[in-house]
Design a protein around this motif. Structure first.
Motif, PDB file in Angstrom:
ATOM      1  N   ASN A 147       0.827  -1.206   0.000  1.00 21.90           N
ATOM      2  CA  ASN A 147       0.000   0.000   0.000  1.00 21.90           C
ATOM      3  C   ASN A 147       0.866   1.261   0.000  1.00 21.90           C
ATOM      4  N   ILE A 148       1.950   1.223   0.773  1.00 25.54           N
ATOM      5  CA  ILE A 148       2.856   2.368   0.827  1.00 25.54           C
ATOM      6  C   ILE A 148       3.539   2.559  -0.523  1.00 25.54           C
ATOM      7  N   THR A 149       4.035   1.458  -1.077  1.00 24.21           N
ATOM      8  CA  THR A 149       4.723   1.526  -2.366  1.00 24.21           C
ATOM      9  C   THR A 149       3.790   2.025  -3.464  1.00 24.21           C
ATOM     10  N   ASN A 150       2.568   1.503  -3.476  1.00 26.18           N
ATOM     11  CA  ASN A 150       1.600   1.929  -4.489  1.00 26.18           C
ATOM     12  C   ASN A 150       1.304   3.418  -4.384  1.00 26.18           C
ATOM     13  N   ALA A 151       1.162   3.899  -3.147  1.00 23.48           N
ATOM     14  CA  ALA A 151       0.888   5.323  -2.942  1.00 23.48           C
ATOM     15  C   ALA A 151       2.043   6.169  -3.476  1.00 23.48           C
ATOM     16  N   CYS A 152       3.258   5.733  -3.218  1.00 26.51           N
ATOM     17  CA  CYS A 152       4.432   6.483  -3.683  1.00 26.51           C
ATOM     18  C   CYS A 152       4.540   6.467  -5.202  1.00 26.51           C
ATOM     19  N   VAL A 153       4.197   5.340  -5.818  1.00 23.73           N
ATOM     20  CA  VAL A 153       4.209   5.249  -7.281  1.00 23.73           C
ATOM     21  C   VAL A 153       3.178   6.199  -7.874  1.00 23.73           C
ATOM     22  N   ILE A 154       2.001   6.258  -7.278  1.00 24.01           N
ATOM     23  CA  ILE A 154       0.945   7.157  -7.764  1.00 24.01           C
ATOM     24  C   ILE A 154       1.383   8.612  -7.631  1.00 24.01           C
ATOM     25  N   ILE A 155       2.031   8.938  -6.513  1.00 25.18           N
ATOM     26  CA  ILE A 155       2.517  10.310  -6.325  1.00 25.18           C
ATOM     27  C   ILE A 155       3.525  10.677  -7.405  1.00 25.18           C
ATOM     28  N   ASN A 156       4.413   9.753  -7.726  1.00 26.93           N
ATOM     29  CA  ASN A 156       5.381   9.995  -8.800  1.00 26.93           C
ATOM     30  C   ASN A 156       4.683  10.232 -10.134  1.00 26.93           C
ATOM     31  N   SER A 157       3.650   9.436 -10.407  1.00 24.97           N
ATOM     32  CA  SER A 157       2.890   9.594 -11.642  1.00 24.97           C
ATOM     33  C   SER A 157       2.162  10.937 -11.668  1.00 24.97           C
ATOM     34  N   LEU A 158       1.604  11.338 -10.522  1.00 20.52           N
ATOM     35  CA  LEU A 158       0.906  12.623 -10.435  1.00 20.52           C
ATOM     36  C   LEU A 158       1.866  13.787 -10.663  1.00 20.52           C
ATOM     37  N   GLU A 159       3.088  13.659 -10.134  1.00 19.98           N
ATOM     38  CA  GLU A 159       4.075  14.718 -10.329  1.00 19.98           C
ATOM     39  C   GLU A 159       4.448  14.838 -11.801  1.00 19.98           C
ATOM     40  N   ASN A 160       4.571  13.699 -12.483  1.00 20.54           N
ATOM     41  CA  ASN A 160       4.849  13.728 -13.917  1.00 20.54           C
ATOM     42  C   ASN A 160       3.702  14.387 -14.685  1.00 20.54           C
ATOM     43  N   HIS A 161       2.489  14.088 -14.267  1.00 23.37           N
ATOM     44  CA  HIS A 161       1.322  14.700 -14.899  1.00 23.37           C
ATOM     45  C   HIS A 161       1.324  16.214 -14.674  1.00 23.37           C
ATOM     46  N   ALA A 162       1.699  16.625 -13.456  1.00 25.85           N
ATOM     47  CA  ALA A 162       1.782  18.059 -13.158  1.00 25.85           C
ATOM     48  C   ALA A 162       2.813  18.743 -14.052  1.00 25.85           C
ATOM     49  N   ASP A 163       3.919  18.072 -14.316  1.00 24.36           N
ATOM     50  CA  ASP A 163       4.926  18.618 -15.238  1.00 24.36           C
ATOM     51  C   ASP A 163       4.314  18.859 -16.614  1.00 24.36           C
ATOM     52  N   ASP A 164       3.534  17.892 -17.090  1.00 24.73           N
ATOM     53  CA  ASP A 164       2.910  18.023 -18.411  1.00 24.73           C
ATOM     54  C   ASP A 164       1.909  19.176 -18.438  1.00 24.73           C
ATOM     55  N   VAL A 165       1.116  19.287 -17.370  1.00 26.79           N
ATOM     56  CA  VAL A 165       0.142  20.376 -17.295  1.00 26.79           C
ATOM     57  C   VAL A 165       0.861  21.724 -17.274  1.00 26.79           C
ATOM     58  N   TYR A 166       1.928  21.798 -16.494  1.00 19.05           N
ATOM     59  CA  TYR A 166       2.704  23.042 -16.418  1.00 19.05           C
ATOM     60  C   TYR A 166       3.285  23.417 -17.785  1.00 19.05           C
ATOM     61  N   ASP A 167       3.879  22.443 -18.463  1.00 21.11           N
ATOM     62  CA  ASP A 167       4.473  22.717 -19.778  1.00 21.11           C
ATOM     63  C   ASP A 167       3.418  23.219 -20.762  1.00 21.11           C
ATOM     64  N   THR A 168       2.264  22.571 -20.770  1.00 23.86           N
ATOM     65  CA  THR A 168       1.183  22.993 -21.670  1.00 23.86           C
ATOM     66  C   THR A 168       0.691  24.392 -21.306  1.00 23.86           C
ATOM     67  N   VAL A 170       2.302  26.856 -19.793  1.00 20.87           N
ATOM     68  CA  VAL A 170       3.278  27.888 -20.140  1.00 20.87           C
ATOM     69  C   VAL A 170       3.356  28.072 -21.650  1.00 20.87           C
ATOM     70  N   THR A 171       3.311  26.975 -22.390  1.00 27.10           N
ATOM     71  CA  THR A 171       3.338  27.063 -23.858  1.00 27.10           C
ATOM     72  C   THR A 171       2.164  27.900 -24.367  1.00 27.10           C
ATOM     73  N   ASN A 172       0.976  27.588 -23.872  1.00 29.44           N
ATOM     74  CA  ASN A 172      -0.212  28.333 -24.317  1.00 29.44           C
ATOM     75  C   ASN A 172      -0.177  29.778 -23.840  1.00 29.44           C
ATOM     76  N   LEU A 173       0.382  29.992 -22.667  1.00 24.80           N
ATOM     77  CA  LEU A 173       0.470  31.351 -22.129  1.00 24.80           C
ATOM     78  C   LEU A 173       1.290  32.239 -23.061  1.00 24.80           C
ATOM     79  N   PHE A 174       2.443  31.752 -23.495  1.00 23.13           N
ATOM     80  CA  PHE A 174       3.309  32.552 -24.373  1.00 23.13           C
ATOM     81  C   PHE A 174       2.742  32.673 -25.791  1.00 23.13           C
TER      82      PHE A 174
END
Length: 215
Positions: A147-168, A170-174
């Motif tokens: 359960n702990i490992t799964n939670a940490c894996v999901i957090i890593n995936s969410l952080e990657n998703h946040a990177d994608d949202v941020y990149d999009t 900023v791209t659209n902003l400019f």
């Protein structure tokens, strides 16, 4: 004093760290919920109320973090390495700080209502906090490591998703925004929100380190 008496004297004190970390996770969940409401509300007055709530919740988190550090200085026995307790407390405090920083910028820059990217990032932060809470609750007995490992894996995936949202975002902003002042404001709030997800991942990395050492 007998050996058993000494054991009885010391052992209960190490449990306080679990309790404090669980209180921190509860408080972070409240901060995440409040942030989500703050970014979607259409009322400036309500937004100010919510940001004030986040400020109060951040102060609560500071108090809890201070108590954790105080217990580290007073207690002989800790449930896991002292440095890991310090790292985890600091990482969770960083999550609270960046949520607060994001919320303040909503008011400072008059971001109301927020755009879809701010809303998405706030939602990702909240989801990451819920996974952190799951992992922290499991630390008390270390019986459900999956359960702990799964939670940490999901957090890593969410952080990657946040990177994608941020990149999009900023791209659209400019591409679409002509006002340089607004570009600066929006990019800063995107970045602060995205950094909050980085801090969630930092906390998850500490938790993974703990279970590797003590599982």
């Amino acid at each position: 004093m007998s050996v058993n008496s000494w054991i009885h004297f010391f052992l209960p004190k190490d449990r306080v760290f679990y309790q404090l970390f669980e209180q921190v996770s509860d408080n972070l969940q409240k901060m995440g919920e409040t942030l989500k409401e703050a970014v979607i509300t259409s009322s400036p007055e309500r937004q100010r109320e919510l940001v004030k709530m986040i400020e109060d919740q951040e102060h609560t988190n500071d108090d809890l973090t201070h108590r954790i550090f105080l217990e580290l200085g007073q207690n002989f026995i800790t449930p896991f390495d002292r440095e890991d307790i310090h790292y985890l407390a600091s990482a969770l405090d960083d999550v609270a700080d960046y949520i607060h920083g994001s919320a303040k910028r909503l008011i400072m820059y008059r971001i109301q209502p927020a755009d879809e990217y701010i809303c998405k990032l706030a939602d990702i932060i909240y989801k990451a906090i819920l996974e952190l809470k799951k992992a922290i609750l499991e630390l008390r007995n270390m019986k459900n490591l999956r359960n702990i490992t799964n939670a940490c894996v999901i957090i890593n995936s969410l952080e990657n998703h946040a990177d994608d949202v941020y990149d999009t975002a900023v791209t659209n902003l400019f591409m679409l925004e002509q006002d340089p002042i607004k570009i600066i404001k929006m990019r800063e709030i995107y970045q602060t929100l995205e950094t909050a997800t980085d801090k969630c991942e930092d906390a998850a990395n500490v938790i993974e380190s703990i279970i590797v050492k003590y599982a």
